[in-house]
Design a protein around this motif. Structure first.
Motif, mmCIF file in Angstrom:
data_model
loop_
_atom_site.group_PDB
_atom_site.id
_atom_site.type_symbol
_atom_site.label_atom_id
_atom_site.label_comp_id
_atom_site.label_asym_id
_atom_site.label_seq_id
_atom_site.Cartn_x
_atom_site.Cartn_y
_atom_site.Cartn_z
ATOM 1 N N UNK A 64 0.849 -1.193 0.000
ATOM 2 C CA UNK A 64 0.000 0.000 0.000
ATOM 3 C C UNK A 64 0.881 1.238 0.000
ATOM 4 N N UNK A 65 0.334 2.324 -0.517
ATOM 5 C CA UNK A 65 1.011 3.603 -0.405
ATOM 6 C C UNK A 65 0.793 4.213 0.964
ATOM 7 N N UNK A 66 -0.383 4.003 1.519
ATOM 8 C CA UNK A 66 -0.698 4.447 2.875
ATOM 9 C C UNK A 66 -1.908 3.664 3.358
ATOM 10 N N UNK A 67 -2.386 3.990 4.530
ATOM 11 C CA UNK A 67 -3.422 3.186 5.166
ATOM 12 C C UNK A 67 -4.499 4.081 5.763
ATOM 13 N N UNK A 68 -5.618 3.464 6.104
ATOM 14 C CA UNK A 68 -6.719 4.190 6.732
ATOM 15 C C UNK A 68 -7.449 3.235 7.672
ATOM 16 N N UNK A 69 -7.888 3.754 8.796
ATOM 17 C CA UNK A 69 -8.616 2.920 9.748
ATOM 18 C C UNK A 69 -9.977 2.524 9.183
ATOM 19 N N UNK A 70 -10.318 1.272 9.340
ATOM 20 C CA UNK A 70 -11.598 0.783 8.850
ATOM 21 C C UNK A 70 -12.751 1.384 9.653
ATOM 22 N N UNK A 71 -13.883 1.535 8.988
ATOM 23 C CA UNK A 71 -15.091 1.959 9.690
ATOM 24 C C UNK A 71 -15.456 0.903 10.732
ATOM 25 N N UNK A 72 -15.861 1.364 11.896
ATOM 26 C CA UNK A 72 -16.250 0.451 12.971
ATOM 27 C C UNK A 72 -15.132 0.106 13.926
ATOM 28 N N UNK A 73 -13.918 0.481 13.610
ATOM 29 C CA UNK A 73 -12.773 0.197 14.479
ATOM 30 C C UNK A 73 -12.600 1.343 15.479
ATOM 31 N N UNK A 74 -12.518 0.991 16.753
ATOM 32 C CA UNK A 74 -12.224 1.995 17.775
ATOM 33 C C UNK A 74 -10.711 2.209 17.803
ATOM 34 N N UNK A 75 -10.240 2.954 16.824
ATOM 35 C CA UNK A 75 -8.803 3.088 16.595
ATOM 36 C C UNK A 75 -8.080 3.672 17.794
ATOM 37 N N UNK A 76 -8.751 4.518 18.560
ATOM 38 C CA UNK A 76 -8.117 5.132 19.721
ATOM 39 C C UNK A 76 -7.822 4.092 20.812
ATOM 40 N N UNK A 77 -8.482 2.942 20.727
ATOM 41 C CA UNK A 77 -8.179 1.843 21.638
ATOM 42 C C UNK A 77 -7.156 0.876 21.028
ATOM 43 N N UNK A 78 -7.196 0.734 19.712
ATOM 44 C CA UNK A 78 -6.283 -0.195 19.043
ATOM 45 C C UNK A 78 -4.860 0.342 19.043
ATOM 46 N N UNK A 79 -4.702 1.642 18.831
ATOM 47 C CA UNK A 79 -3.365 2.214 18.676
ATOM 48 C C UNK A 79 -2.418 1.891 19.832
ATOM 49 N N UNK A 80 -2.798 2.140 21.090
ATOM 50 C CA UNK A 80 -1.859 1.811 22.174
ATOM 51 C C UNK A 80 -1.632 0.316 22.332
ATOM 52 N N UNK A 81 -2.622 -0.502 21.977
ATOM 53 C CA UNK A 81 -2.470 -1.952 22.119
ATOM 54 C C UNK A 81 -1.512 -2.526 21.087
ATOM 55 N N UNK A 82 -1.603 -2.043 19.857
ATOM 56 C CA UNK A 82 -0.775 -2.646 18.810
ATOM 57 C C UNK A 82 0.690 -2.266 18.970
ATOM 58 N N UNK A 83 0.966 -1.199 19.708
ATOM 59 C CA UNK A 83 2.373 -0.868 19.936
ATOM 60 C C UNK A 83 3.070 -1.943 20.781
ATOM 61 N N UNK A 84 2.289 -2.709 21.559
ATOM 62 C CA UNK A 84 2.794 -3.907 22.254
ATOM 63 C C UNK A 84 1.685 -4.940 22.166
ATOM 64 N N UNK A 85 1.586 -5.630 21.025
ATOM 65 C CA UNK A 85 0.402 -6.441 20.739
ATOM 66 C C UNK A 85 0.207 -7.651 21.649
ATOM 67 N N UNK A 86 1.287 -8.158 22.252
ATOM 68 C CA UNK A 86 1.185 -9.308 23.153
ATOM 69 C C UNK A 86 1.804 -8.903 24.485
ATOM 70 N N UNK A 87 0.994 -8.882 25.526
ATOM 71 C CA UNK A 87 1.446 -8.357 26.811
ATOM 72 C C UNK A 87 2.646 -9.100 27.367
ATOM 73 N N UNK A 88 2.748 -10.371 27.078
ATOM 74 C CA UNK A 88 3.809 -11.194 27.661
ATOM 75 C C UNK A 88 5.074 -11.237 26.810
ATOM 76 N N UNK A 89 5.098 -10.507 25.696
ATOM 77 C CA UNK A 89 6.270 -10.547 24.819
ATOM 78 C C UNK A 89 6.874 -9.158 24.645
#
Length: 554
Positions: free
Chosen positions: A482-507
């Motif tokens: 892709x050239x760039x990306x966009x958040x899908x409709x229906x995604x609570x991106x403000x909750x996903x963003x901090x989680x994906x920065x460390x996607x697995x808590x134990x790793x």
């Protein structure tokens, strides 16, 4: 075919070729910045930056074409907005990188209102988009007299009272219609419910910037504050790619380890470290990458790392074999929470700037034809240090994405029969003087001819000179996807963003980059996610050169 599970595909090794404390994968701006800042904070740690290709920059890709050594074809990102993008602005100033204005029109027309618009075979100027007598769309009286920027503001203000006063958190909670959550509504779905079909098509055809917007969440796509004729852009004198290059050089000056031509194949937790298998890649003889970087002769690099930073877009993440990516639904859902937006650019070099006879100096013209947007770049002889007699000039004849990319892909490849698949490229465009192509993707004669025909049409000219050089790039190909990306409709991106920065808590695995930012499609977003990751998980403090009140987002 389903991918094999990681324990079946990944062969653990007893002895690593390289042991590091932190492995940063991806030398785009997010990875380069992460590696540099980590080395500043932890000078004694072994930090390595790995890159699939042989160059630094990722989707910042600046290439001087033959005959124009002082003019860069910006095949990827090309500019920033200093007023609203303080992170990239301050980073450029901190690094001391020379920069200049990226004009959107002539000196007496900075907003480009006299640039061309060609819609439904009617040629007009950008200023005519507010003239109902000129615009060839049968809109309602309430919709007439507005250009696409104004139409979007009309929709925004109709649905969201006091929109200009809302914080991003308030936008996230906004409801429309009969109490529907705005974030669950796709941008184009929303416009279709508010505008007539003609106004909807007008925005799609003439929007320019909106042609680049996938059907992403309306919460981020609907607000229209950033663009318009008064917005000022800047770029780097040496091309936008000079920014990540300078960051990687600073990383190496601190004794950081940069390893190009290394593709991350797979990795897995082994005790207190990660066993990472890299496959060496090779780049063709022209010294370019991105589409002509291929796996080498089965040579691998085995790396043991205590922590892993994946500074990669969605498609690149999907290509890496990592057990949580395969087996954990929550991780897959986070990675897939964004839309991958195709992007395609074509540049032609001409012996002189023929477009100036029409009063076109800089900026862009817009069309509903497959070119979509054209940008007028510089003339070689007008650049500092160049031969003033050299009139070679650059034009980005097509800046397109989404629906118009397949038009060009059909001219890029050929099928030689009903039983065959791709057997090779169409006849390549031959440059005068026999120069080697400036990029790894050999543009074809058919692509150049189609571009020439369309350029003539949208400029209303019977004759334009033949180009002497050309280049193009398709960012939808692997490993970018892709050239760039966009958040899908229906995604609570403000909750996903901090989680994906460390996607697995134990790793100890971290993700950053433009794809999962609040400023998708911009260097600003990539830097924001990298800085948030560093502050949250690596104990870094905000750099002194970044304003204390700057909002990094979620």
């Amino acid at each position: 075919m389903a991918r094999p599970l990681i324990h079946e595909a990944f062969v653990p090794f007893d002895e690593a070729d390289l042991e590091v404390d932190i492995a940063v994968v991806g030398a785009g701006i997010a990875g380069a910045y992460s590696a540099w800042r980590l080395k500043q904070k932890y000078p004694q740690k072994r930090i390595s930056l790995f890159e699939y290709s042989n160059r630094v920059g990722g989707r910042l890709y600046s290439v001087p074409l033959p005959g124009m050594p002082h003019v860069n074809a910006e095949l990827g990102g090309m500019r920033y907005i200093p007023k609203s993008q303080a992170f990239v602005r301050e980073l450029i100033e901190n690094l001391g990188l020379p920069n200049r204005e990226f004009p959107m029109g002539a000196a007496d027309d900075p907003g480009g209102m006299n640039n061309l618009v060609y819609l439904r075979r009617r040629l007009m100027r950008a200023k005519d988009l507010t003239n109902p007598a000129m615009v060839p769309y049968l809109m309602n009286p309430t919709e007439q007299g507005m250009n696409p920027d104004q139409l979007q503001r009309y929709v925004m203000n109709s649905l969201v009272p006091h929109a200009a006063d809302l914080t991003q958190d308030q936008w996230n909670e906004t409801k429309v219609f009969n109490g529907e959550d705005l974030y669950k509504t796709g941008f184009w779905n929303l416009l279709y419910r508010v505008l007539t079909s003609e106004a909807y098509q007008f925005m799609d055809d003439a929007g320019g910037y909106y042609t680049n917007v996938a059907n992403s969440t309306s919460v981020l796509s609907l607000p229209v504050f950033e663009f318009g004729p008064d917005v000022k852009y800047r770029t780097l004198d040496a091309g936008y790619e000079a920014l990540p290059k300078a960051v990687v050089q600073s990383f190496q000056d601190l004794q950081g380890d940069f390893r190009p031509n290394c593709r991350l194949d797979s990795f897995a937790k082994r005790g207190e470290s990660y066993a990472m298998l890299f496959v060496k890649t090779s780049t063709d003889r022209r010294g370019c990458t991105d589409g002509r970087t291929i796996p080498g002769p089965k040579e691998t690099l085995k790396v043991s790392a205590k922590q892993v930073v994946l500074a990669m877009p969605r498609r690149s993440l999907e290509l890496v074999r990592w057990e949580p990516m395969i087996e954990e639904k929550s991780v897959r859902e986070m990675v897939n929470a964004v839309i991958s937006q195709a992007a395609f650019k074509i540049f032609l070099g001409y012996p002189y700037p023929w477009w100036r006879v029409l009063g076109l100096q800089a900026g862009r013209s817009i069309t509903d034809m497959p070119l979509r947007q054209t940008f007028y770049f510089q003339t070689e002889g007008e650049q500092t240090g160049a031969d003033p007699k050299n009139n070679n000039s650059l034009m980005m004849v097509s800046y397109n994405d989404l629906g118009s990319v397949p038009f060009w892909k059909a001219l890029e490849e050929q099928t030689l029969g009903p039983e065959s698949i791709f057997h090779g490229r169409l006849n390549p465009f031959v440059k005068k003087g026999g120069e080697q192509p400036a990029t790894p993707l050999d543009i074809t004669r058919q692509m150049v001819q189609a571009a020439q025909d369309l350029v003539r049409e949208i400029h209303g000219l019977e004759f334009i000179p033949e180009p002497y050089t050309a280049a193009y790039h398709d960012w939808s190909e692997d490993p970018y996807g892709a050239g760039w990306h966009a958040w899908k409709a229906g995604v609570e991106f403000w909750k996903v963003m901090p989680k994906i920065r460390k996607p697995v808590a134990t790793e100890d695995v971290y993700i950053c980059g433009e794809a999962y930012s609040i400023n998708q499609g911009w260097v600003e977003g990539a830097l924001q996610t990298a800085e948030l990751m560093l502050e949250e998980h690596f104990d870094l403090k905000r750099p002194s050169w970044l304003p204390a009140d700057y909002n990094l987002g979620y």
